[in-house]
Write a protein that holds these residues in place. Structure first.
Motif, PDB file in Angstrom:
ATOM      1  N   MET A  68       0.830  -1.206   0.000  1.00 10.57           N
ATOM      2  CA  MET A  68       0.000   0.000   0.000  1.00 10.57           C
ATOM      3  C   MET A  68       0.864   1.256   0.000  1.00 10.57           C
ATOM      4  SD  MET A  68      -2.989  -0.928   2.670  1.00 10.57           S
ATOM      5  CE  MET A  68      -4.318  -2.003   2.253  1.00 10.57           C
ATOM      6  N   GLY A  69       2.002   1.177   0.666  1.00  8.44           N
ATOM      7  CA  GLY A  69       2.915   2.311   0.741  1.00  8.44           C
ATOM      8  C   GLY A  69       3.626   2.624  -0.559  1.00  8.44           C
ATOM      9  N   LYS A  70       3.417   1.801  -1.584  1.00 10.86           N
ATOM     10  CA  LYS A  70       4.002   2.063  -2.909  1.00 10.86           C
ATOM     11  C   LYS A  70       3.047   2.863  -3.797  1.00 10.86           C
ATOM     12  CE  LYS A  70       7.713  -0.334  -2.126  1.00 10.86           C
ATOM     13  NZ  LYS A  70       9.007   0.321  -2.020  1.00 10.86           N
ATOM     14  N   ALA A  71       1.826   3.067  -3.361  1.00  4.62           N
ATOM     15  CA  ALA A  71       0.836   3.820  -4.140  1.00  4.62           C
ATOM     16  C   ALA A  71       0.847   5.277  -3.707  1.00  4.62           C
ATOM     17  CB  ALA A  71      -0.548   3.226  -3.938  1.00  4.62           C
ATOM     18  N   GLY A  72       0.610   6.168  -4.635  1.00  5.57           N
ATOM     19  CA  GLY A  72       0.510   7.590  -4.318  1.00  5.57           C
ATOM     20  C   GLY A  72       1.848   8.274  -4.106  1.00  5.57           C
ATOM     21  N   LEU A  73       2.901   7.752  -4.723  1.00  6.30           N
ATOM     22  CA  LEU A  73       4.221   8.368  -4.597  1.00  6.30           C
ATOM     23  C   LEU A  73       4.252   9.727  -5.296  1.00  6.30           C
ATOM     24  CD1 LEU A  73       6.473   5.243  -5.335  1.00  6.30           C
ATOM     25  CD2 LEU A  73       5.791   6.154  -3.101  1.00  6.30           C
ATOM     26  N   THR A  74       5.216  10.554  -4.946  1.00  2.82           N
ATOM     27  CA  THR A  74       5.345  11.870  -5.569  1.00  2.82           C
ATOM     28  C   THR A  74       5.734  11.720  -7.043  1.00  2.82           C
ATOM     29  OG1 THR A  74       7.654  12.013  -4.869  1.00  2.82           O
ATOM     30  CG2 THR A  74       6.010  13.008  -3.415  1.00  2.82           C
ATOM     31  N   PRO A  75       5.499  12.738  -7.857  1.00  6.81           N
ATOM     32  CA  PRO A  75       5.854  12.677  -9.269  1.00  6.81           C
ATOM     33  C   PRO A  75       7.340  12.356  -9.452  1.00  6.81           C
ATOM     34  CG  PRO A  75       4.461  14.574  -8.859  1.00  6.81           C
ATOM     35  CD  PRO A  75       4.810  13.999  -7.511  1.00  6.81           C
ATOM     36  N   LYS A  77       8.641   9.397  -9.162  1.00  5.67           N
ATOM     37  CA  LYS A  77       8.994   8.160  -8.473  1.00  5.67           C
ATOM     38  C   LYS A  77       8.138   7.021  -9.019  1.00  5.67           C
ATOM     39  CE  LYS A  77      10.676  10.209  -4.251  1.00  5.67           C
ATOM     40  NZ  LYS A  77      10.561  10.282  -2.803  1.00  5.67           N
ATOM     41  N   SER A  78       8.742   5.850  -9.111  1.00  3.70           N
ATOM     42  CA  SER A  78       8.018   4.697  -9.620  1.00  3.70           C
ATOM     43  C   SER A  78       8.443   3.453  -8.844  1.00  3.70           C
ATOM     44  CB  SER A  78       8.274   4.522 -11.119  1.00  3.70           C
ATOM     45  OG  SER A  78       9.650   4.311 -11.365  1.00  3.70           O
ATOM     46  N   THR A  79       7.826   2.348  -9.184  1.00  7.93           N
ATOM     47  CA  THR A  79       8.056   1.084  -8.504  1.00  7.93           C
ATOM     48  C   THR A  79       8.429   0.037  -9.540  1.00  7.93           C
ATOM     49  OG1 THR A  79       6.453   1.664  -6.797  1.00  7.93           O
ATOM     50  CG2 THR A  79       6.954  -0.670  -7.049  1.00  7.93           C
ATOM     51  N   ILE A 102       8.711  -4.766 -14.850  1.00  3.81           N
ATOM     52  CA  ILE A 102       7.888  -3.591 -15.152  1.00  3.81           C
ATOM     53  C   ILE A 102       8.286  -2.454 -14.225  1.00  3.81           C
ATOM     54  CG2 ILE A 102       5.538  -2.678 -15.141  1.00  3.81           C
ATOM     55  CD1 ILE A 102       4.612  -5.590 -15.649  1.00  3.81           C
ATOM     56  N   GLN A 103       8.475  -1.283 -14.813  1.00  2.00           N
ATOM     57  CA  GLN A 103       8.730  -0.062 -14.036  1.00  2.00           C
ATOM     58  C   GLN A 103       7.534   0.858 -14.254  1.00  2.00           C
ATOM     59  OE1 GLN A 103      11.766   0.221 -12.338  1.00  2.00           O
ATOM     60  NE2 GLN A 103      11.051   2.067 -11.326  1.00  2.00           N
ATOM     61  N   GLY A 104       6.836   1.182 -13.177  1.00  2.00           N
ATOM     62  CA  GLY A 104       5.656   2.033 -13.304  1.00  2.00           C
ATOM     63  C   GLY A 104       5.181   2.515 -11.948  1.00  2.00           C
ATOM     64  N   ARG A 105       3.964   3.002 -11.918  1.00  2.00           N
ATOM     65  CA  ARG A 105       3.398   3.549 -10.682  1.00  2.00           C
ATOM     66  C   ARG A 105       2.251   2.653 -10.222  1.00  2.00           C
ATOM     67  NH1 ARG A 105       4.648   8.587  -9.040  1.00  2.00           N
ATOM     68  NH2 ARG A 105       2.542   8.957  -8.251  1.00  2.00           N
TER      69      ARG A 105
END
Length: 167
Positions: A68-75, A77-79, A102-105
């Motif tokens: 859950m802490g990977k969602a809503g990152l600042t512009p 930043k990706s996962t 995969i690299q994305g948000r």
């Protein structure tokens, strides 16, 4: 050979979800097209101009605070999410390993809470800038949107255009 997916896992920024993962939705690689109706054509024709927006997803059977802490990152930043799957042939028992990077948000979509039942949590992976798909170590796709790399079946489809642009 017929290979049937037996098991799979997702690693989200290195965290293994093997005890929670229930479903994976890989990106679809599709042409981004625009229709043309030139005067000399018999009919309308779709012209490929690149690839459509890539989207993926995963579903876990838990309320995982780390994910859950990977969602809503600042512009900016990706996962990084790495999917791994193992398929086994019904014909000869041979194993085939697949890896998707995969690299994305990440975006979280919490489902309903219900008493005495597990709560699934869906994650959509959007704003994908990088996608790589390997089967038994052989490259099927490598799409790097920021660097205009589009490898399909081991061949970089955009190499000549990149060269023409000096990239």
């Amino acid at each position: 050979m017929t290979h049937i997916l037996r098991k799979f896992n997702a690693h989200v920024d290195g965290y293994s979800t093997h005890l929670e993962i229930e479903k994976i939705t890989p990106p679809l690689v599709r042409d981004q097209v625009e229709a043309i109706k030139a005067g000399g054509l018999l009919g309308e024709l779709d012209v490929p101009l690149g690839v459509q927006k890539l989207e993926a997803g995963l579903m876990v059977n838990s309320r995982n605070k780390l994910l859950m802490g990977k969602a809503g990152l600042t512009p900016g930043k990706s996962t990084r999410v790495t999917f791994r799957g193992v398929s086994v042939s019904e014909i000869d028992g041979s194993q085939q390993d697949e890896v998707l990077i995969i690299q994305g948000r990440l975006n979280v979509d919490s489902n309903d809470w219900q008493a005495q039942s597990k709560t699934d949590t869906d994650y959509k992976i959007g704003s994908i800038t990088y996608y790589k798909h390997l089967i038994d170590g052989q490259l099927v796709y490598e799409i790097d949107l920021l660097n205009m790399i589009g490898v399909v079946d081991g061949v970089d489809q955009w190499a000549d255009i990149r060269g023409g642009l000096g990239l």
